[in-house]
Every structure is written in C-alpha cells, then in structure tokens.
Design an enzyme around this catalytic site. Sequence first.
Site, short mmCIF file in Angstrom:
data_model
loop_
_atom_site.label_atom_id
_atom_site.label_comp_id
_atom_site.label_asym_id
_atom_site.label_seq_id
_atom_site.Cartn_x
_atom_site.Cartn_y
_atom_site.Cartn_z
N PHE A 38 -5.48 -5.31 -8.86
CA PHE A 38 -6.43 -6.28 -8.48
C PHE A 38 -7.85 -5.42 -7.83
CE2 PHE A 38 -4.81 -5.20 -4.30
CZ PHE A 38 -5.94 -5.06 -3.65
N LYS A 79 -3.61 -7.33 -20.07
CA LYS A 79 -3.22 -8.27 -18.97
C LYS A 79 -3.86 -7.84 -17.55
CE LYS A 79 -0.32 -8.28 -15.62
NZ LYS A 79 -0.97 -9.23 -14.57
N GLU A 112 -3.43 -11.19 -11.86
CA GLU A 112 -3.71 -12.50 -11.79
C GLU A 112 -4.33 -12.95 -10.56
OE1 GLU A 112 -1.08 -10.74 -11.28
OE2 GLU A 112 0.71 -11.47 -9.88
N SER A 163 0.71 -0.35 -8.17
CA SER A 163 1.46 0.54 -6.79
C SER A 163 2.47 1.09 -7.46
CB SER A 163 1.91 -0.62 -5.89
OG SER A 163 2.85 -1.64 -6.79
N CYS A 177 -7.84 3.56 -4.79
CA CYS A 177 -6.81 4.58 -5.06
C CYS A 177 -7.21 5.82 -4.72
CB CYS A 177 -6.19 4.31 -6.45
SG CYS A 177 -7.35 5.12 -7.61
N GLU A 232 1.29 4.28 1.89
CA GLU A 232 -0.13 3.84 1.55
C GLU A 232 -0.30 2.52 2.38
OE1 GLU A 232 -0.56 2.32 -2.62
OE2 GLU A 232 -2.54 2.99 -2.70
P1 NAD Z 1 0.55 -4.09 -8.13
O1 NAD Z 1 1.52 -3.08 -8.43
O2 NAD Z 1 1.21 -4.99 -7.14
O3 NAD Z 1 0.17 -4.93 -9.45
C1 NAD Z 1 -0.42 -4.26 -10.63
C2 NAD Z 1 -0.08 -5.15 -11.79
O4 NAD Z 1 1.45 -5.36 -12.01
C3 NAD Z 1 -0.64 -6.45 -11.55
O5 NAD Z 1 -1.32 -6.74 -12.99
C4 NAD Z 1 0.61 -7.50 -11.14
O6 NAD Z 1 0.32 -8.76 -12.11
C5 NAD Z 1 1.89 -6.68 -12.13
N1 NAD Z 1 3.14 -6.58 -11.10
C6 NAD Z 1 2.99 -6.80 -9.74
N2 NAD Z 1 4.41 -6.85 -9.35
C7 NAD Z 1 5.01 -6.76 -10.41
C8 NAD Z 1 6.49 -6.66 -10.58
N3 NAD Z 1 7.53 -6.75 -9.80
N4 NAD Z 1 6.87 -6.44 -12.07
C9 NAD Z 1 6.01 -6.51 -12.93
N5 NAD Z 1 4.60 -6.35 -12.75
C10 NAD Z 1 4.18 -6.70 -11.47
O7 NAD Z 1 -0.65 -3.34 -7.55
P2 NAD Z 1 -2.03 -4.14 -7.07
O8 NAD Z 1 -1.62 -4.58 -5.55
O9 NAD Z 1 -2.81 -5.03 -7.95
O10 NAD Z 1 -2.90 -2.91 -6.86
C11 NAD Z 1 -3.23 -2.18 -5.97
C12 NAD Z 1 -2.59 -0.73 -6.04
O11 NAD Z 1 -2.67 -0.07 -7.08
C13 NAD Z 1 -2.31 0.41 -4.99
O12 NAD Z 1 -1.15 0.78 -4.77
C14 NAD Z 1 -3.49 1.45 -5.64
O13 NAD Z 1 -3.27 2.64 -5.27
C15 NAD Z 1 -3.08 1.43 -6.96
N6 NAD Z 1 -4.04 1.68 -7.87
C16 NAD Z 1 -3.94 3.11 -8.31
C17 NAD Z 1 -4.71 3.55 -9.20
C18 NAD Z 1 -4.78 4.98 -9.83
O14 NAD Z 1 -5.55 5.29 -10.48
N7 NAD Z 1 -3.74 5.53 -9.50
C19 NAD Z 1 -6.09 2.74 -9.41
C20 NAD Z 1 -6.21 1.50 -9.09
C21 NAD Z 1 -5.36 1.05 -8.16
#
Ligand code: NAD
Length: 481
Positions: free
Chosen positions: A151, A175, A178, A228, A283, A382
């Site tokens: 997000f 994708k 959401e 994450s 991140c 985090e």
């Molecule tokens: P998230 O892991 O909750 O969601 C990421 C994606 O995975 C979304 O599209 C979501 O729909 C999907 N998703 C969520 N839960 C899922 C599940 N149980 N099973 C399958 N798919 C699932 O992450 P977020 O809250 O959207 O983003 C924040 C996180 O992203 C933080 O931990 C941040 O550090 C990380 N991030 C990392 C980088 C990097 O370059 N390493 C860059 C940006 C964000």
Amino acid sequence: MSIERLQNYIGGQWVDAKADTYHTVLNPATEEVLGECPLSSAAAVDAAVTSAAEAFPAWRKASPVDRVQPLYKLKALLQSHADEMAAIVTRENGKTRAEAMGSVLRGIQMVEVAIGSPSLLMGGMLEDVSTGIDCASIRQPLGVFACIAPFNFPAMVPLWFFPFAVACGNTFVCKPSEQVPFSQKLMWELVDQCDFPPGVLNLVQGGRDVVNALTTHPQVEGVSFVGSSPVARHVYRTAAEHGKRVQALGGAKNFITIMPDADMEAALDAVMASAFGCAGERCLAASIVVPVGGCHEQVRNGLKKRIERMVVGDGSRKGVTLGPLISAAAKERVLGMIDQGIAEGADLVVDGRQTRMPARGFFLGATLFDNVTDEMTIGRDEIFGPVLSIMPADSIETALEYTRRQPLANASSIFTTSGAHGRFWRYGVEASMVGINIGVAAPMAFFGFGGSKESFFGDLKAHGREAYDFFTDRKVVISRW
Ligand code: NAD
C-alpha cells in the site's frame, strides 16, 4: 451519491470483476469513502493470465526496438499526468503532495531506464572457444510475469517491474494493494493509450485470493512481490514450490548511526526526513538512530526540537509535513507499539499521541523514544509508523553489532566526516542498501533495489541490471560450421 466500483483490465478491456466481496477504500486523512475495490477471484486471475499467455507468442517476436515504443508514450503520459497521479497517491495513501510527487517521479525513471532495453538486452559472443567453434549468449523472454504490490507506494512499486518485464518480451499481470487501488487505475488508463497489444499488460484488483491464485497458476513464470516479511516468505515459498522465479521484498528495520564527527545539523535533518517522511510508512524509513559516544544528548535534543516544528494534517494541504497512517487498524497497531515501548521501559521523549491533530483521519504525531534496546519490541520489530527510537552506542563497533543482530536488514546509514568510518560501515553492514551521509538510501532505477536476510527472499533484486536477469532466460549457443 453512488460509490465507484473499480474494474479489472484484462485483454485490453476494462471488465467487471464480478467479485463476491469489495474492500471499502478510504481517504486516510478524512475517512471519506473513495470507492470499492473488488477482491477478485481466482477466475479473474485465470482470465488475466490466459489473456497474457495468449499475447506472449506475438509479443516475444516483436523487435525489442518496437517493444519499447509504447514505453516512450507511457513516459510522456506519466509526465503530463504527474500532478493528477500525485494527487491520487495523496488521496488514497495519505502522503504529502511533495512525497507523492517524489514517488511518481521515481516511477517515471523506471520507464526511462526500461526504454534503454534494446541495449540492456544484448548478449555476448566469443569466437573460437575451441578451434572453429563459437559461443554466443542470448537473452530470451519467458512468458507471463506478475507483480504484487504494497500500500505504501501505490504508483511507484508496479513500475519497478512491469516496464522491464514487457520490454524484455514478457507479458504481465499487476495486482495492486486493495487499500490503494486508484493509482493503478489511472496507470492502466494511461497504459490503455500506449498501443500495447491486448493482453500484454493486465490489471487484477484484489487481496490474498488474487495473490494465492497468481503464485500457484501454472502459466505464471515468475512473481515479483513487495510487502511485509511474513507475506513475502509465504509468496516466496508458494511460488517457488510451483516452479516459478520469485523476488520477494519484505519488511525493514533500518538503523542510522551518527558519529560524533558528523555534520550534526545535516545528519539530524536527514534522520527526520527518513524517520517521519511518508509517516514512517516507508521500507527505507529510519526506525532506530544510534548516536555514538558523546553526541547522544545533542541527537536527542536536536530531534525533539525538530519534531516540535512538524505540522500534522491532510497531505494535500500546504505546509503539512506529516500525513496520516493508512488505516484505523494501522494506527491501532502503532499505538499498541507505543504502549509496549513505555511498558518495556523505554523513555518517551516526545509523545505523538498528544500532538495537535485533525479530529478525523488516522493521524498520529511524531513520537521519539530514548534508551531503547533491541530486547524491546520497539527496538526489534518493524513499526511502520512515525515512531523513532534512540539506541545509544559507546563505539562504532557496538553500533554495527546492533544492525547485524537485526534480521529485517533492508537499509542502513552512517553520518560521519571520516572516510575510515564510512568504509568500516559499508564493509561490515549486512543490510544491502547503505547510505553514507544519506538518510534514505534508495537506489535509482539503473541500480538494484532490495535488502537482505529476512527483508529479501530471492537472489535477483528489483530493477537495475538485475531486472534483465530476472525477466529473461540466458541461453548459450555453441556452433561449428
Ligand atoms: P502486506 O504484506 O500486508 O501486503 C502486500 C501485498 O500482499 C498486498 O497486495 C496484499 O493484498 C497482499 N497480502 C496481504 N496479506 C496477504 C496474505 N496473508 N496472503 C497473500 N497475500 C497477502 O504489506 P503492506 O502492509 O501492503 O505494505 C507494507 C509492508 O511492505 C512493510 O512491511 C514494508 O516494509 C514493506 N515494503 C517493503 C519494500 C521493500 O522494498 N523491501 C518496499 C515497500 C514496502
């Protein structure tokens, strides 16, 4: 007023997602309903992947020179719609307008680099590897690739992947999160004007069902994930089990070390921008600042003074320097971390819960803790919010040891005027994005982006030259005539 329901883009057409459930998308600064994001089903994913698979044979045969022509158009359209895109990012994610625009411009740079793909895709050749025998290496596209985005950078993160993937001759399914589907809605409206053949680029809105369908679909060759660490690990494992290439970028716990010899004012300004920019939902955000030796008090007082000057509010308003968190749930989680920090004995220097804030919206003021250790939850996990912890160290060796104990090794910076300290840091630190007198060590489009240890699952990082290794097979041809 009717509420907008978003659609998917499959085979060059906008199509009804026919979802059973929808996620209500809110403006996090006002709690106004922006629309409903379909939580698309596995059937929608199958339609998108099938369309991408059907488009692949003709697209891979197109010359790389022709394949980048639509990207020139996309770059021009993104530039002329940059303000509109930044406004959408602010509205659905909460970033300030300046932060949102920064992320849009970073995204446009990805398209610029991918436009150079004809050069970057070139192989190599060596004559006479044995007498009369020549050996050539060539790169070939593989098929359908997919990206799954978080997000926190709604416009930029998909651009880390799809321009490179399609320039290499692959087809693609994106994708978005959401929680922030509108930036990619505009992106795909622009894609629609770029003359990509139908099926080359597809958009499926949704949540975990879409992720699970993409990572198990037999016609998906590779998956790029950003989010994450627990979900990154799940995606890495599932997609790999299903025979796919995977690059999965996960969470982060980033350290900034300040040496007593640093330019202190510049260092503190950089720590502020790193820790509280994008409300800490980045991140590359500094989560821990490590003052070394005698500069502890100067660091604490300097940060406190700067925090008191911050303006919390709707990121679309002029003068606002700290926008909201993404959701009520995210705010609850960060408030829980603050409670835990207090309970575990950290010193609360600035309490962001007491900051003046708008009555509506998921706001939280910048929060500063001191004397944090990595046994405390706030020193270890985090936070992904505007909370910064000071973890003092008696030496650069101790500061380095702190970072090496942290598994979410994404980025790490040092502020110093000593070349020897800078080299010591670069050499020893395990996080793979390193800043020396830089607070947000974000590699540009022509370098690879990604962390290490529990922050990155895979071997080829996002964008840069590594994209060409991820999105192509390297074939070797040995010939004798
Ligand atoms: P998230 O892991 O909750 O969601 C990421 C994606 O995975 C979304 O599209 C979501 O729909 C999907 N998703 C969520 N839960 C899922 C599940 N149980 N099973 C399958 N798919 C699932 O992450 P977020 O809250 O959207 O983003 C924040 C996180 O992203 C933080 O931990 C941040 O550090 C990380 N991030 C990392 C980088 C990097 O370059 N390493 C860059 C940006 C964000």
